[in-house]
Design a protein around this motif. Structure first.
Motif, mmCIF file in Angstrom:
data_model
loop_
_atom_site.group_PDB
_atom_site.id
_atom_site.type_symbol
_atom_site.label_atom_id
_atom_site.label_comp_id
_atom_site.label_asym_id
_atom_site.label_seq_id
_atom_site.Cartn_x
_atom_site.Cartn_y
_atom_site.Cartn_z
ATOM 1 N N TYR A 1 0.992 -1.024 -0.293
ATOM 2 C CA TYR A 1 0.259 -0.248 0.336
ATOM 3 C C TYR A 1 0.935 1.159 -0.415
ATOM 4 C CZ TYR A 1 -4.073 -2.937 1.087
ATOM 5 O OH TYR A 1 -5.187 -3.559 2.062
ATOM 6 N N GLY B 1 1.457 4.733 1.424
ATOM 7 C CA GLY B 1 1.065 5.086 3.455
ATOM 8 C C GLY B 1 0.556 6.257 2.943
ATOM 9 N N THR C 1 3.997 0.288 6.135
ATOM 10 C CA THR C 1 2.454 0.066 6.114
ATOM 11 C C THR C 1 3.127 -1.580 6.567
ATOM 12 O OG1 THR C 1 3.706 -0.504 3.507
ATOM 13 C CG2 THR C 1 1.763 0.931 4.244
#
Length: 367
Positions: free
Chosen positions: A175, A177, A347
């Motif tokens: 992902y 962040g 993450t």
């Protein structure tokens, strides 16, 4: 088009963004809680350079340690202390403020006689050497982390080892962040507004950053959908894959043929960072990505209008660390690991902590 950036996101979309409501891959395991960055020494980051300076040239590479200093503040200090324009300062990447960080920074070779002026309480030049080229953004392999997570749960070590083993086997979700999206999701909101403005009125670094926040948000949505549907480790017909070592992309035409390569970690599923230069998927995956765009009220043409600012690419859905060392300390657990450039340490730590991940709770965390 509305004039209010808030109105470009639905209430549900905005809340999900603000809460960073994206699923973990280890959701069947409990979190260990913990607090990040109580002390500077809790978060140590060291850049892994692509190359070392050669010892000759027109640019001076400074290996700098900074403590509780932001990237822009470091550039400003170098500009003032060496009496140079900020544009002559080269950096491979921006490091955390609330941390101890070590990285290369380049300045003109003519600055060497004035280097003594650079070192202050919070900034130290550890070594320096000449090189023929200026250091440019992205000229790093990745970053090496040593992070102390304080105030963890009573059984934190045992649980952390279980989570670590899962991440080393399958990787963790890559992902973007929450700090990428700004306080309250404002960076995404302004990026959406810019997408609908005429190209001639959208320019500069700020606009590029806001547009990239939209791309990052859409990537996270696509990744979250794969995890929710238990397809994080599953190749689909039409997926775009990347060879982990070379980054070379290709489209899956035979799922069974790529299944074993995905299992061994040789290749990774690559998600969309939407833009005109992004390698397109086919079949079911193309339908999935079109649905992500449509849910945000967007099309690929919206990004094509601003091709110079958001060209697009593919980004691996998963990151497979070579190792994650975990050691108990008096105040918590220390994690030591390396990540490639463009990845967020927070993450990965989120998989262990499973606590509040609003932008304010992890501000300044490195990419």
């Amino acid at each position: 088009m509305t004039e209010s950036p808030e109105e470009l996101l639905t209430e549900a979309q905005l809340k999900r963004l603000q809460d960073f409501d994206f699923p973990c891959i280890t959701k069947e395991l409990p979190g260990i809680g913990g607090v990040l960055k109580q002390e500077l020494e809790d978060f140590i980051v060291e850049e892994i350079p692509v190359y070392e300076p050669q010892g000759t040239g027109e640019h001076l590479f400074l290996w700098i340690e900074k403590r509780d200093v932001s990237g822009p503040d470091l550039v400003g200090h170098l500009s003032r202390s060496l009496n140079i324009d900020p544009q002559f300062v080269g950096m491979a990447g921006i490091k955390d403020r609330r941390a101890i960080t070590r990285q290369y920074v380049s300045v003109p070779a003519s600055c060497e006689p004035d280097l003594a002026a650079v070192t202050i309480d919070q900034i130290t030049v550890l070594k320096h050497s000449l090189h023929q080229n200026k250091l440019k953004t992205g000229h790093l392999v990745g970053n090496r982390f040593s992070i102390l997570l304080r105030e963890t749960s009573s059984e934190a070590y045992e649980v952390a080892v279980q989570i670590r083993d899962e991440l080393l086997k399958f990787g963790f979700p890559n992902y973007f962040g929450p700090q990428r999206f700004g306080h309250g999701g404002r960076t995404v909101q302004f990026g959406l507004k810019s997408l609908f403005r005429p190209p001639g009125k959208v320019r500069g670094k700020r606009a590029r950053f806001e547009l990239s926040a939209v791309q990052s948000w859409l990537f996270n949505l696509a990744l979250a959908e794969r995890i929710d549907e238990e397809l994080f480790h599953t190749a689909l017909l039409g997926d775009v894959m990347q060879v982990r070592k070379s980054g070379g992309p290709f489209v899956v035409e035979d799922v069974n043929r790529e299944k074993e390569r995905l299992k061994t970690g040789e290749i990774a599923i690559a998600g969309p960072v939407f833009g005109p230069k992004m390698k397109m998927p086919t079949d079911e995956v193309q339908e999935r990505e079109n649905r992500i765009l449509s849910s945000a009220g967007l099309t690929l043409n919206d990004f094509a209008r601003h091709r110079k600012l958001c060209a697009g690419t593919r980004r691996p859905y998963s990151i497979l660390p070579e190792s994650i060392e975990i050691s108990p300390e008096a105040n918590g657990l220390r994690f030591q690991f390396e990540l490639p450039t463009g990845c967020y340490a927070t993450t990965m730590l989120r998989e262990f902590m499973k606590t509040d991940w609003s932008p304010d709770s992890v501000r300044d965390s490195i990419e």
